[in-house]
Design an enzyme around this catalytic site. Structure first.
Site, short mmCIF file in Angstrom:
data_model
loop_
_atom_site.label_atom_id
_atom_site.label_comp_id
_atom_site.label_asym_id
_atom_site.label_seq_id
_atom_site.Cartn_x
_atom_site.Cartn_y
_atom_site.Cartn_z
N LYS A 1 -26.00 77.60 -7.16
CA LYS A 1 -25.21 77.59 -8.41
C LYS A 1 -25.85 78.61 -9.35
O LYS A 1 -26.75 78.29 -10.13
CB LYS A 1 -25.21 76.19 -9.05
N1 PMP Z 1 -17.71 74.32 -5.81
C1 PMP Z 1 -18.11 74.97 -6.92
C2 PMP Z 1 -17.98 76.45 -6.98
C3 PMP Z 1 -18.64 74.25 -8.00
O1 PMP Z 1 -19.03 74.88 -9.11
C4 PMP Z 1 -18.73 72.84 -7.90
C5 PMP Z 1 -19.28 72.04 -9.06
N2 PMP Z 1 -20.66 71.90 -8.99
C6 PMP Z 1 -18.33 72.21 -6.72
C7 PMP Z 1 -17.81 72.99 -5.69
C8 PMP Z 1 -18.51 70.74 -6.52
O2 PMP Z 1 -19.87 70.45 -6.33
P1 PMP Z 1 -20.50 69.06 -6.77
O3 PMP Z 1 -19.68 68.02 -6.12
O4 PMP Z 1 -21.87 69.10 -6.26
O5 PMP Z 1 -20.41 69.00 -8.24
#
Ligand code: PMP
Length: 313
Positions: free
Chosen positions: A163
């Protein structure tokens, strides 16, 4: 005014090693991360269980594990252990004393004031703040989405498994295009443009013939913690087959059900893709079942999953 209404939150931030009033947590305009996006972050949800009058942070350790992985990729040295990050977060939440769902934003960044995008010879720091956060996408009325003309980024360009602040330019282009086109969200294709990847900031699931299908990690997705939660719940609680495989764009059009999932998105039904109605346009029955279980789990109502819920106390 109610003691903890939106206006008054957030009050605090963890900044430069201590919890201070958020109004005092300021960065210099020369900050390297502000110039070049050289930062990694997390988004974590904290759920208010109104019946118990308790706050529970969902899968806090998994989020901090991913933050450390993102930081490793970006050569950002986080000086805190996972346990320390968890306890700082819980302390912040305790001080805010939300009586509604909230969201935590840990952010590790190149804090030096030097010009030039590089990952070494930089000062680095970490801050954490929280905000009130209700629904990010509609949870009851299925949303209309389009397939974005912007593809996702490949691992050897901007690793989607981390991220990284700068990578969210990609998400912003997708989401903006969707909104300008009259849609609520975008589905993006993998970097080669050949397969379905995910939403702008959420993962995607398709229901086809009572099976749950989701794009694999090699189609440039973020390995979502909610995605993993949904896979576990679908297998354990609904006895569903879950298949991680490549999905073609046109498979979306003929899916029985489609939904997004993510920390922000939670479990959000999709009603149409590129103008093609999914199922009968209503929330699908399996999507509803998964959503119901998900909300029980995050509010610590299912004992079996209580290790995922950390009480703020
Ligand atoms: N894909 C992206 C690009 C994201 O930013 C997120 C949000 N974190 C997700 C998927 C979902 O991930 P998570 O379930 O860990 O929040």
């Amino acid at each position: 005014m109610k003691e903890n209404s939106n206006m008054e939150h957030p009050k605090y931030a963890f900044f430069k090693g201590e919890i201070i009033p958020i109004s005092e947590a300021k960065v210099d305009i020369r900050t390297n991360a502000l110039q070049y996006g050289t930062a990694v972050f997390e988004g974590i949800r904290c759920y208010w269980a109104s019946d118990k009058k308790k706050n529970y942070v969902f899968r806090i350790k998994s989020h901090y594990e991913r933050l450390l992985d993102s930081a490793k990729i970006m050569m950002i040295d986080i000086k805190y252990s996972i346990d320390e990050l968890c306890s700082i977060t819980l302390e912040l939440l305790k001080k805010e004393a939300y009586e509604e769902d909230s969201y935590i934003r840990p952010y590790a960044y190149n804090s030096g004031l030097n010009i030039g995008p590089k990952l070494i010879h930089n000062e680095q720091d970490l801050f954490i703040y929280t905000i009130q956060l209700g629904e990010y996408l509609n949870l009851s009325k299925p949303i209309n989405v389009c397939v974005s003309s912007w593809t996702r980024i490949p691992d050897n360009c901007m690793p989607p498994r981390a991220k990284i602040a700068g990578s969210y330019v990609n998400a912003a282009l997708q989401k903006t295009e969707a909104l300008l086109g009259g849609y609520e969200e975008a589905i993006t294709l993998s970097s080669d443009g050949q397969h379905v990847s995910e939403g702008s900031a959420m993962n995607l699931f398709m229901v086809k013939n009572e099976k749950l299908v989701t794009p694999p990690t090699y189609n440039d997705i973020l390995e979502g913690i909610t995605r993993n939660t949904v896979i576990e719940l679908a297998k354990n609680e609904l006895n569903l087959d879950v298949i991680e495989r490549q999905i073609d764009r046109t498979e979306l059009y003929t899916a029985d059900e489609l939904f997004f999932c993510g920390t922000g998105a939670q479990v959000s039904p999709i009603g149409s893709v590129d103008g093609r109605i999914i199922g009968n346009g209503e929330m699908g029955s399996l999507t509803k079942k998964i959503q119901d279980i998900y909300f029980k789990v995050v509010k610590n109502e299912l004992k079996k999953y209580s290790q995922w819920c950390t009480e703020v106390k």
